[in-house]
Motif scaffolding. Sequence first.
Motif, mmCIF file in Angstrom:
data_model
loop_
_atom_site.group_PDB
_atom_site.id
_atom_site.type_symbol
_atom_site.label_atom_id
_atom_site.label_comp_id
_atom_site.label_asym_id
_atom_site.label_seq_id
_atom_site.Cartn_x
_atom_site.Cartn_y
_atom_site.Cartn_z
ATOM 1 N N ILE A 1 -21.965 -59.162 7.152
ATOM 2 C CA ILE A 1 -21.409 -59.187 5.799
ATOM 3 C C ILE A 1 -19.959 -59.645 5.818
ATOM 4 N N THR A 2 -19.195 -59.124 6.780
ATOM 5 C CA THR A 2 -17.779 -59.503 6.880
ATOM 6 C C THR A 2 -17.616 -60.981 7.174
ATOM 7 N N LEU A 3 -18.352 -61.477 8.183
ATOM 8 C CA LEU A 3 -18.232 -62.898 8.548
ATOM 9 C C LEU A 3 -18.776 -63.802 7.452
ATOM 10 N N GLY A 4 -19.851 -63.362 6.780
ATOM 11 C CA GLY A 4 -20.396 -64.176 5.696
ATOM 12 C C GLY A 4 -19.421 -64.319 4.540
ATOM 13 N N VAL A 5 -18.797 -63.204 4.161
ATOM 14 C CA VAL A 5 -17.807 -63.253 3.086
ATOM 15 C C VAL A 5 -16.617 -64.110 3.505
ATOM 16 N N LEU A 6 -16.180 -63.958 4.740
ATOM 17 C CA LEU A 6 -15.051 -64.747 5.232
ATOM 18 C C LEU A 6 -15.387 -66.234 5.234
ATOM 19 N N THR A 7 -16.611 -66.573 5.610
ATOM 20 C CA THR A 7 -17.026 -67.978 5.625
ATOM 21 C C THR A 7 -16.996 -68.585 4.233
ATOM 22 N N LEU A 8 -17.584 -67.880 3.293
ATOM 23 C CA LEU A 8 -17.605 -68.395 1.915
ATOM 24 C C LEU A 8 -16.199 -68.448 1.328
ATOM 25 N N LEU A 9 -15.357 -67.491 1.701
ATOM 26 C CA LEU A 9 -13.988 -67.478 1.198
ATOM 27 C C LEU A 9 -13.195 -68.667 1.752
ATOM 28 N N ILE A 10 -13.406 -68.989 3.035
ATOM 29 C CA ILE A 10 -12.726 -70.158 3.623
ATOM 30 C C ILE A 10 -13.134 -71.428 2.895
ATOM 31 N N GLY A 11 -14.432 -71.556 2.615
ATOM 32 C CA GLY A 11 -14.898 -72.742 1.905
ATOM 33 C C GLY A 11 -14.304 -72.852 0.507
ATOM 34 N N ALA A 12 -14.261 -71.716 -0.211
ATOM 35 C CA ALA A 12 -13.715 -71.743 -1.565
ATOM 36 C C ALA A 12 -12.226 -72.055 -1.566
ATOM 37 N N ARG B 1 -10.476 -75.340 -3.270
ATOM 38 C CA ARG B 1 -9.713 -75.123 -4.493
ATOM 39 C C ARG B 1 -8.215 -74.976 -4.277
ATOM 40 N N VAL B 2 -7.805 -74.631 -3.056
ATOM 41 C CA VAL B 2 -6.378 -74.392 -2.824
ATOM 42 C C VAL B 2 -5.790 -75.475 -1.941
ATOM 43 N N SER B 3 -6.112 -75.462 -0.649
ATOM 44 C CA SER B 3 -5.523 -76.430 0.275
ATOM 45 C C SER B 3 -6.329 -76.462 1.568
ATOM 46 N N THR B 4 -6.650 -77.663 2.028
ATOM 47 C CA THR B 4 -7.335 -77.806 3.322
ATOM 48 C C THR B 4 -6.364 -77.692 4.490
ATOM 49 N N GLU B 5 -5.056 -77.744 4.206
ATOM 50 C CA GLU B 5 -4.084 -77.575 5.279
ATOM 51 C C GLU B 5 -3.936 -76.105 5.653
ATOM 52 N N SER C 1 -20.823 -73.318 2.870
ATOM 53 C CA SER C 1 -19.386 -73.482 2.690
ATOM 54 C C SER C 1 -18.981 -74.937 2.869
ATOM 55 N N LEU C 2 -19.526 -75.606 3.909
ATOM 56 C CA LEU C 2 -19.211 -77.015 4.135
ATOM 57 C C LEU C 2 -19.743 -77.891 2.998
ATOM 58 N N ALA C 3 -20.929 -77.553 2.516
ATOM 59 C CA ALA C 3 -21.498 -78.329 1.416
ATOM 60 C C ALA C 3 -20.646 -78.205 0.154
ATOM 61 N N TYR C 4 -20.101 -77.016 -0.084
ATOM 62 C CA TYR C 4 -19.251 -76.820 -1.260
ATOM 63 C C TYR C 4 -17.956 -77.618 -1.131
ATOM 64 N N VAL C 5 -17.358 -77.592 0.058
ATOM 65 C CA VAL C 5 -16.134 -78.368 0.261
ATOM 66 C C VAL C 5 -16.409 -79.853 0.096
ATOM 67 N N GLY C 6 -17.538 -80.324 0.621
ATOM 68 C CA GLY C 6 -17.881 -81.736 0.480
ATOM 69 C C GLY C 6 -18.162 -82.133 -0.946
ATOM 70 N N ALA C 7 -18.776 -81.211 -1.708
ATOM 71 C CA ALA C 7 -19.083 -81.530 -3.101
ATOM 72 C C ALA C 7 -17.826 -81.592 -3.955
ATOM 73 N N VAL C 8 -16.825 -80.760 -3.640
ATOM 74 C CA VAL C 8 -15.606 -80.719 -4.448
ATOM 75 C C VAL C 8 -14.621 -81.799 -4.028
ATOM 76 N N LEU C 9 -14.397 -81.931 -2.715
ATOM 77 C CA LEU C 9 -13.374 -82.854 -2.221
ATOM 78 C C LEU C 9 -13.919 -84.161 -1.685
ATOM 79 N N GLY C 10 -15.198 -84.220 -1.472
ATOM 80 C CA GLY C 10 -15.784 -85.417 -0.881
ATOM 81 C C GLY C 10 -16.072 -85.185 0.603
ATOM 82 N N VAL C 11 -17.157 -85.792 1.078
ATOM 83 C CA VAL C 11 -17.565 -85.595 2.462
ATOM 84 C C VAL C 11 -16.526 -86.129 3.430
ATOM 85 N N HIS C 12 -15.779 -87.170 3.023
ATOM 86 C CA HIS C 12 -14.788 -87.764 3.927
ATOM 87 C C HIS C 12 -13.675 -86.787 4.284
#
Length: 386
Positions: free
Chosen positions: A58-69, A73-77, A110-121
Amino acid sequence: MGCPNRGETDTVERIMKSRPAPLIPPRLRALLVKVPGLVPVVRFLRRGPLARDRNLLITLGVLTLLIGALAARVSTEWFSPSLLILVTLVGGLQLRLRSLAVLLMCVLASLAYVGAVLGVHRIGLGLMVTIGFTAVLAALMARTRGKLGVQGLRGDAMLLELRDRLKSQSELPPLPKDWGAKVVLKQAGGSSFGGDFLVSMRDGDQVELALVDVSGKGVDAGTRALLLSGTFGGLLGSVDDFLQASNAYLHRQRGDEGFVTAVHLRLDLATGEYTITSAGHPPVVKLDAGTGNWEIASAKGVVLGVVPDLHCEPDSGVLRKGDALLLYTDGLIEQPGRDIDAGLDRLLGEADRLLPKGFRDGARALVNSMASGHNDDCALVLIWRP
């Protein structure tokens, strides 16, 4: 109902004092219980034998989804998707295989969400390949731990404990000041495990030791050596005929797991008298201080576990001042393309050159000299009487 006496009151007070203090103060506990839904959640997290695995998932799953979000939405840096590599590695080290599969689905989402929002590149092909490779590695680790039935790095810790036990068993018992001994073990490939091991014991002036060589080398033979070292260590000193008892044990085992050779030495520290019995092992050699020559012991016998009744021809003698006994395994004298007798002659020649400089330092130098140029398990035991 009567009032409790003074003794009962003291007993109750001692019991209350011996109880550990609660982690949560009573007032705070009473406040938390009133929070809607908190108690059922806590009970769920603490329920069942797999609660630790479930809570970590549960902890790692929440952390994974939080990293993706946050990355989307905030910054990939600040919240780089590469952080998912670390999460996957932690899952591979700690989670069961089924729980790891759920975590990997969260990583993919999480990766799919980042790709959908920012682009796969913005993710990059290199990062995708790295995460994929890490996921396969994590799955292999979780699968291996699942077969062993351990969590985290406990499997490695168990191997370290077994290695330390094997190493401690290979140490000779303390000897009197008028005796000296040196044990040198060198495993193939620099491994901590090998097929050569020593078991020994001392009861008063009686010392017994057995040098054993399991077929194979390195880690491949190490598992059998770990098993046999415990068995042979229990037999040594507990039976009159050590090699006969060891042979009976191996003969009862099923399966063809290779051969085992051993040499057994019984030594009287008070008189210097010794008896040597061998089961398919290279011959023991004795340094006669009077003549300066090496004498080859006549003890011989069949390899352990081959025949039901082992017959050995022992050899006996007396160690006097300046004499020494040299026990070794075939890794010191046996090399591809070279006769064993030639290897024994070379061993004795190197012993004449190195051991007169000092038995304790010369034993290590002798092993290094004989083991150079080939990769095999080597063991040497040198006992002398200054």
